[in-house]
Motif scaffolding. Structure first.
Motif, PDB file in Angstrom:
ATOM      1  N   GLU A   1      97.467  41.164 -26.833  1.00 28.08           N
ATOM      2  CA  GLU A   1      96.116  41.554 -27.261  1.00 28.08           C
ATOM      3  C   GLU A   1      96.135  42.080 -28.694  1.00 28.08           C
ATOM      4  O   GLU A   1      95.251  41.763 -29.504  1.00 28.08           O
ATOM      5  CB  GLU A   1      95.555  42.622 -26.322  1.00 28.08           C
ATOM      6  N   VAL A   2      97.147  42.893 -29.028  1.00 22.34           N
ATOM      7  CA  VAL A   2      97.251  43.421 -30.389  1.00 22.34           C
ATOM      8  C   VAL A   2      97.409  42.291 -31.396  1.00 22.34           C
ATOM      9  O   VAL A   2      96.702  42.225 -32.412  1.00 22.34           O
ATOM     10  CB  VAL A   2      98.444  44.397 -30.499  1.00 22.34           C
ATOM     11  N   MET A   3      98.339  41.366 -31.115  1.00 22.17           N
ATOM     12  CA  MET A   3      98.594  40.285 -32.058  1.00 22.17           C
ATOM     13  C   MET A   3      97.388  39.358 -32.189  1.00 22.17           C
ATOM     14  O   MET A   3      97.094  38.865 -33.286  1.00 22.17           O
ATOM     15  CB  MET A   3      99.828  39.493 -31.622  1.00 22.17           C
ATOM     16  N   TYR A   4      96.685  39.115 -31.089  1.00 21.74           N
ATOM     17  CA  TYR A   4      95.519  38.222 -31.121  1.00 21.74           C
ATOM     18  C   TYR A   4      94.448  38.770 -32.059  1.00 21.74           C
ATOM     19  O   TYR A   4      93.712  38.002 -32.698  1.00 21.74           O
ATOM     20  CB  TYR A   4      94.959  38.075 -29.709  1.00 21.74           C
ATOM     21  N   GLY A   5      94.341  40.097 -32.151  1.00 19.78           N
ATOM     22  CA  GLY A   5      93.294  40.703 -32.970  1.00 19.78           C
ATOM     23  C   GLY A   5      93.638  40.830 -34.438  1.00 19.78           C
ATOM     24  O   GLY A   5      92.794  41.261 -35.230  1.00 19.78           O
ATOM     25  N   LEU A   6      94.862  40.465 -34.828  1.00 15.83           N
ATOM     26  CA  LEU A   6      95.276  40.595 -36.229  1.00 15.83           C
ATOM     27  C   LEU A   6      95.022  39.292 -37.002  1.00 15.83           C
ATOM     28  O   LEU A   6      94.898  38.227 -36.397  1.00 15.83           O
ATOM     29  CB  LEU A   6      96.764  40.950 -36.295  1.00 15.83           C
ATOM     30  N   PRO A   7      94.968  39.354 -38.337  1.00 16.20           N
ATOM     31  CA  PRO A   7      94.776  38.129 -39.126  1.00 16.20           C
ATOM     32  C   PRO A   7      95.865  37.105 -38.839  1.00 16.20           C
ATOM     33  O   PRO A   7      97.040  37.457 -38.694  1.00 16.20           O
ATOM     34  CB  PRO A   7      94.854  38.641 -40.573  1.00 16.20           C
ATOM     35  N   ARG A   8      95.487  35.839 -38.751  1.00 16.06           N
ATOM     36  CA  ARG A   8      96.429  34.786 -38.377  1.00 16.06           C
ATOM     37  C   ARG A   8      97.177  34.200 -39.572  1.00 16.06           C
ATOM     38  O   ARG A   8      98.199  33.549 -39.415  1.00 16.06           O
ATOM     39  CB  ARG A   8      95.680  33.642 -37.678  1.00 16.06           C
TER      40      ARG A   8
ATOM     41  N   ALA B   1     100.510  50.467 -31.946  1.00 19.20           N
ATOM     42  CA  ALA B   1      99.174  50.230 -31.399  1.00 19.20           C
ATOM     43  C   ALA B   1      99.091  50.670 -29.939  1.00 19.20           C
ATOM     44  O   ALA B   1      98.097  51.251 -29.506  1.00 19.20           O
ATOM     45  CB  ALA B   1      98.815  48.752 -31.526  1.00 19.20           C
ATOM     46  N   ILE B   2     100.141  50.392 -29.163  1.00 19.99           N
ATOM     47  CA  ILE B   2     100.154  50.810 -27.759  1.00 19.99           C
ATOM     48  C   ILE B   2     100.155  52.331 -27.668  1.00 19.99           C
ATOM     49  O   ILE B   2      99.454  52.927 -26.839  1.00 19.99           O
ATOM     50  CB  ILE B   2     101.377  50.214 -27.034  1.00 19.99           C
TER      51      ILE B   2
ATOM     52  N   VAL C   1      96.658  53.551 -28.262  1.00 18.79           N
ATOM     53  CA  VAL C   1      95.748  53.331 -27.127  1.00 18.79           C
ATOM     54  C   VAL C   1      96.045  54.305 -25.998  1.00 18.79           C
ATOM     55  O   VAL C   1      95.144  54.888 -25.403  1.00 18.79           O
ATOM     56  CB  VAL C   1      95.864  51.884 -26.619  1.00 18.79           C
ATOM     57  N   THR C   2      97.335  54.500 -25.694  1.00 17.55           N
ATOM     58  CA  THR C   2      97.690  55.366 -24.566  1.00 17.55           C
ATOM     59  C   THR C   2      97.529  56.822 -24.946  1.00 17.55           C
ATOM     60  O   THR C   2      96.826  57.573 -24.284  1.00 17.55           O
ATOM     61  CB  THR C   2      99.131  55.079 -24.103  1.00 17.55           C
ATOM     62  N   GLY C   3      98.162  57.242 -26.031  1.00 14.40           N
ATOM     63  CA  GLY C   3      97.999  58.601 -26.521  1.00 14.40           C
ATOM     64  C   GLY C   3      98.122  59.633 -25.422  1.00 14.40           C
ATOM     65  O   GLY C   3      99.085  59.678 -24.672  1.00 14.40           O
ATOM     66  N   HIS C   4      97.102  60.472 -25.317  1.00 10.87           N
ATOM     67  CA  HIS C   4      97.101  61.521 -24.294  1.00 10.87           C
ATOM     68  C   HIS C   4      96.640  60.985 -22.948  1.00 10.87           C
ATOM     69  O   HIS C   4      96.545  61.739 -21.977  1.00 10.87           O
ATOM     70  CB  HIS C   4      96.199  62.672 -24.732  1.00 10.87           C
ATOM     71  N   HIS C   5      96.340  59.691 -22.858  1.00 13.03           N
ATOM     72  CA  HIS C   5      95.905  59.103 -21.589  1.00 13.03           C
ATOM     73  C   HIS C   5      97.095  58.590 -20.790  1.00 13.03           C
ATOM     74  O   HIS C   5      96.961  57.704 -19.969  1.00 13.03           O
ATOM     75  CB  HIS C   5      94.919  57.963 -21.851  1.00 13.03           C
ATOM     76  N   ASP C   6      98.247  59.154 -21.051  1.00 15.14           N
ATOM     77  CA  ASP C   6      99.475  58.731 -20.364  1.00 15.14           C
ATOM     78  C   ASP C   6     100.116  59.952 -19.689  1.00 15.14           C
ATOM     79  O   ASP C   6     101.237  60.324 -20.006  1.00 15.14           O
ATOM     80  CB  ASP C   6     100.432  58.099 -21.381  1.00 15.14           C
ATOM     81  N   PRO C   7      99.407  60.582 -18.738  1.00 18.34           N
ATOM     82  CA  PRO C   7      99.910  61.826 -18.155  1.00 18.34           C
ATOM     83  C   PRO C   7     101.191  61.653 -17.358  1.00 18.34           C
ATOM     84  O   PRO C   7     101.873  62.630 -17.082  1.00 18.34           O
ATOM     85  CB  PRO C   7      98.755  62.273 -17.245  1.00 18.34           C
TER      86      PRO C   7
ATOM     87  N   VAL D   1      98.561  53.496 -37.898  1.00 16.20           N
ATOM     88  CA  VAL D   1      98.968  54.896 -37.838  1.00 16.20           C
ATOM     89  C   VAL D   1      97.756  55.818 -37.925  1.00 16.20           C
ATOM     90  O   VAL D   1      97.721  56.888 -37.294  1.00 16.20           O
ATOM     91  CB  VAL D   1      99.982  55.201 -38.963  1.00 16.20           C
ATOM     92  N   ASP D   2      96.748  55.404 -38.681  1.00 15.62           N
ATOM     93  CA  ASP D   2      95.552  56.230 -38.821  1.00 15.62           C
ATOM     94  C   ASP D   2      94.845  56.463 -37.488  1.00 15.62           C
ATOM     95  O   ASP D   2      94.065  57.418 -37.356  1.00 15.62           O
ATOM     96  CB  ASP D   2      94.574  55.577 -39.806  1.00 15.62           C
ATOM     97  N   GLU D   3      95.105  55.596 -36.507  1.00 20.66           N
ATOM     98  CA  GLU D   3      94.471  55.734 -35.196  1.00 20.66           C
ATOM     99  C   GLU D   3      95.269  56.630 -34.248  1.00 20.66           C
ATOM    100  O   GLU D   3      94.818  56.920 -33.145  1.00 20.66           O
ATOM    101  CB  GLU D   3      94.313  54.346 -34.547  1.00 20.66           C
ATOM    102  N   LEU D   4      96.440  57.062 -34.670  1.00 19.59           N
ATOM    103  CA  LEU D   4      97.305  57.863 -33.801  1.00 19.59           C
ATOM    104  C   LEU D   4      96.926  59.334 -33.842  1.00 19.59           C
ATOM    105  O   LEU D   4      96.436  59.852 -34.856  1.00 19.59           O
ATOM    106  CB  LEU D   4      98.763  57.697 -34.222  1.00 19.59           C
ATOM    107  N   ASP D   5      97.180  60.022 -32.726  1.00 23.19           N
ATOM    108  CA  ASP D   5      96.934  61.460 -32.678  1.00 23.19           C
ATOM    109  C   ASP D   5      97.940  62.224 -33.536  1.00 23.19           C
ATOM    110  O   ASP D   5      97.652  63.304 -34.027  1.00 23.19           O
ATOM    111  CB  ASP D   5      97.014  61.960 -31.230  1.00 23.19           C
ATOM    112  N   LYS D   6      99.129  61.685 -33.651  1.00 22.66           N
ATOM    113  CA  LYS D   6     100.136  62.311 -34.505  1.00 22.66           C
ATOM    114  C   LYS D   6     100.864  61.217 -35.263  1.00 22.66           C
ATOM    115  O   LYS D   6     101.046  60.107 -34.760  1.00 22.66           O
ATOM    116  CB  LYS D   6     101.110  63.146 -33.682  1.00 22.66           C
ATOM    117  N   ARG D   7     101.285  61.542 -36.458  1.00 23.57           N
ATOM    118  CA  ARG D   7     101.944  60.542 -37.293  1.00 23.57           C
ATOM    119  C   ARG D   7     103.424  60.484 -36.936  1.00 23.57           C
ATOM    120  O   ARG D   7     104.096  61.518 -36.838  1.00 23.57           O
ATOM    121  CB  ARG D   7     101.780  60.905 -38.773  1.00 23.57           C
ATOM    122  N   PRO D   8     103.962  59.278 -36.723  1.00 26.21           N
ATOM    123  CA  PRO D   8     105.395  59.158 -36.447  1.00 26.21           C
ATOM    124  C   PRO D   8     106.220  59.626 -37.647  1.00 26.21           C
ATOM    125  O   PRO D   8     105.732  59.627 -38.792  1.00 26.21           O
ATOM    126  CB  PRO D   8     105.593  57.663 -36.209  1.00 26.21           C
TER     127      PRO D   8
END
Length: 556
Positions: free
Chosen positions: A418-425, A437-438, A441-447, A495-502
């Motif tokens: 899904e991630v690759m499909y949404g990127l420029p070809r 990207a994963i 998406v998961t972030g804090h929703h991975d208890p 990275v801008d979408e992450l809760d914390k920067r790696p």
């Protein structure tokens, strides 16, 4: 209309199917069962209504369906149980029977009354086209009677022809449709190649790919299909199994006036084949031989290198890989060789290899590769991809690894796609980018800690998934994208979408990973895979001037 559009429209016009189910009450002697024929496109919620009638339950109690590690139920169940029991309870009204149980032999459990637990075993006996004048659902047979609800007593009874006819009257009150009416509909069509591979895909709330599918010519898809590493390796394995260096035209006219394809068919019948185990795979010695002679362990992506970010794990992984390499020389089963097992399963699914009577030989599917039309070659590749993905899901390890819980393969494979499909070809991106990207998406929703944040096992799972997508030809190695001054780097945008920067070592490892891009064939395959699981896409786009369908396909 492009040839590719014609190909997809033909698939949507496939005649709807019905499932023949044998539903048996567990733990009853003498047995109690019903044989039911139902439309493949019904939801599990609708199937519950049919089962209630078939076994004369009253519907006063809750119920649930269990298949694999997933549980489906009505709203009161999936609204409350996840809080109490953890993940795995899903809305039965989003699950299509033909998607969660697509093939004969599939089995599911149905429990009615979660207190008394009347347990039923549902087995798919056949999947066949609808008959135009038949009313569905219909009971074709049965035995015994179910117990009375809320009763500790059970009195066995019989189920005769009169009972079956009376049951069909009840089944058809207000809910029956003819095969002709099913054929006229376009909803809930089942794609037998890809449906049911990733059950979780059909349970996503919004179920929509981010960008439209851009049609290309079927000739271009076929050209990419026959050059994909998966097709080449599967064909090579089929030839090896058949004991032929080259299965095809022998260059001689036998004078019978028949088409050349008939000569090929005769040669397919004459190949000797190899013995297989009861699991329908090569014996260990022959499996090792096939890997060595065909180069099936040749990497399609460079080795994963995240040692700078995860030093201790990287050292442990090197030791583990050394042990695996040594074990691969003397495997207990061909299934212990992932570089062979995925391709073997794909080749058997696609008919390139036929297993019969304890032996494996080159199958009739080779004809589609040798002399098939462009549509047949694309379909052959699709079946190879479906077989590869099923093999990966079915053989995936469960439980915890050395450094954390094993990342679910049936999550990571579709998520990376899904991630690759949404990127420029038109440009390359780092192959480890989907890991970020994963995590976003998961972030804090991975208890439950499945993804371990930015842990090494997530990166390994993504690397393995991207290797499989590269093997299949869904993505291809390419040159990295060179951003112009002022452009936002694709890694930074994720990275801008992450809760914390790696940390920087993680970002450096991502940027240093092999660049890949989605191929035209890959976009077709991912689009078909997701739509087979009920996902929607924005309106399809015709070929654009910037991305013409006549563009020469790239190589491996």
């Amino acid at each position: 209309m492009s040839s590719s559009a014609s190909l997809s429209n033909t698939r949507h016009r496939r005649l709807p199917t019905v499932h023949l189910l044998k539903v048996s009450l567990k733990d009853f002697r003498p047995g109690v069962w019903r044989r039911l024929c139902v439309p493949s496109g019904i939801t599990l919620g609708e199937l519950d209504g049919i089962l209630q009638v078939a076994f004369e339950w009253t519907g006063d109690h809750l119920h649930k369906f269990d298949i694999g590690n997933l549980t489906f139920g009505p709203e009161p169940l999936w609204m409350t149980l996840p809080v109490q029991l953890g993940p795995g309870v899903h809305n039965e009204d989003l699950a299509i029977l033909g998607q969660v149980m697509p093939r004969p032999g599939d089995i599911m459990d149905y429990t009615y009354d979660l207190g008394d637990e009347w347990r039923h075993r549902i087995e798919v006996e056949a999947v066949s086209p609808v008959e135009s004048d038949v009313l569905y659902p219909v009971c074709l047979g049965g035995k015994g009677v179910a117990p009375e609800e809320d009763s500790a007593e059970y009195t066995p009874g019989s189920f005769g022809e009169g009972d079956r006819e009376a049951l069909n009257v009840r089944l058809q009150e207000g809910r029956a449709v003819t095969g002709r009416e099913l054929a006229a509909g376009v909803e809930r069509q089942v794609d037998p190649v890809f449906t049911g591979i990733f059950l979780g895909l059909g349970l996503v709330a919004d179920r929509k790919l981010a960008v439209p599918y851009e049609e290309v010519s079927v000739e271009r898809l076929a050209a990419e299909a026959v050059e994909s590493p998966l097709m080449r390796r599967a064909v090579a394995l089929a030839r090896w199994v058949g004991g032929e260096d080259e299965i095809g035209d022998d260059g001689e006219d036998d004078g019978d006036g028949a088409d050349d394809v008939n000569d090929v068919d005769e040669r397919l019948e004459s190949v000797h084949g190899y013995g297989v185990t009861t699991s329908r795979v090569l014996k260990p010695a022959e499996a090792v031989q096939a890997v060595a002679e065909l180069g099936l362990n040749e990497l399609v992506l460079p080795e994963l290198d995240i040692s700078a970010a995860f030093g201790d794990w990287a050292e442990w992984r090197r030791e583990r890989r050394a042990d695996e390499t040594e074990s691969a020389k003397r495997p207990r089963s061909a299934k212990d060789l992932p570089e062979l097992h995925g391709i073997w399963s794909a080749a058997v699914d696609a008919g390139l290899i036929e297993v019969r009577g304890g032996r494996a030989a080159t199958g009739a599917g080779m004809l589609a590769w040798l002399d098939g039309s462009a549509e047949q070659q694309v379909e052959l590749w699709s079946r190879l991809l479906g077989g590869l993905l099923r093999a990966r899901v079915e053989s995936a390890p469960v439980g915890r690894g050395h450094f954390g819980r094993a990342v679910p393969v049936d999550d990571v494979l579709p998520m990376t796609a899904e991630v690759m499909y949404g990127l420029p070809r038109e440009s390359g991106v780092p192959s480890l980018l989907p890991a970020l990207a994963i995590a976003a998406v998961t972030g804090h929703h991975d208890p439950f800690g499945v993804y371990e944040g930015f842990g090494p096992e997530l990166f390994e799972a993504v690397h393995n998934a991207m290797s499989d997508w590269t093997l299949a030809g869904v993505v291809a190695r390419t040159e990295p994208l060179e951003s112009a001054d002022g452009d936002v780097d694709v890694v930074d945008s994720v990275v801008d979408e992450l809760d914390k920067r790696p940390n920087q070592a993680v970002l450096d490892a991502v940027r240093a990973s092999a660049p890949v891009r989605v191929t035209a064939l890959g976009a077709y395959g991912v689009h078909r895979l997701f739509t087979a699981h009920g996902w929607k896409t924005p309106p399809t786009q015709a070929p654009s001037a910037q991305n013409p369908s006549t563009q020469t396909p790239s190589g491996e």
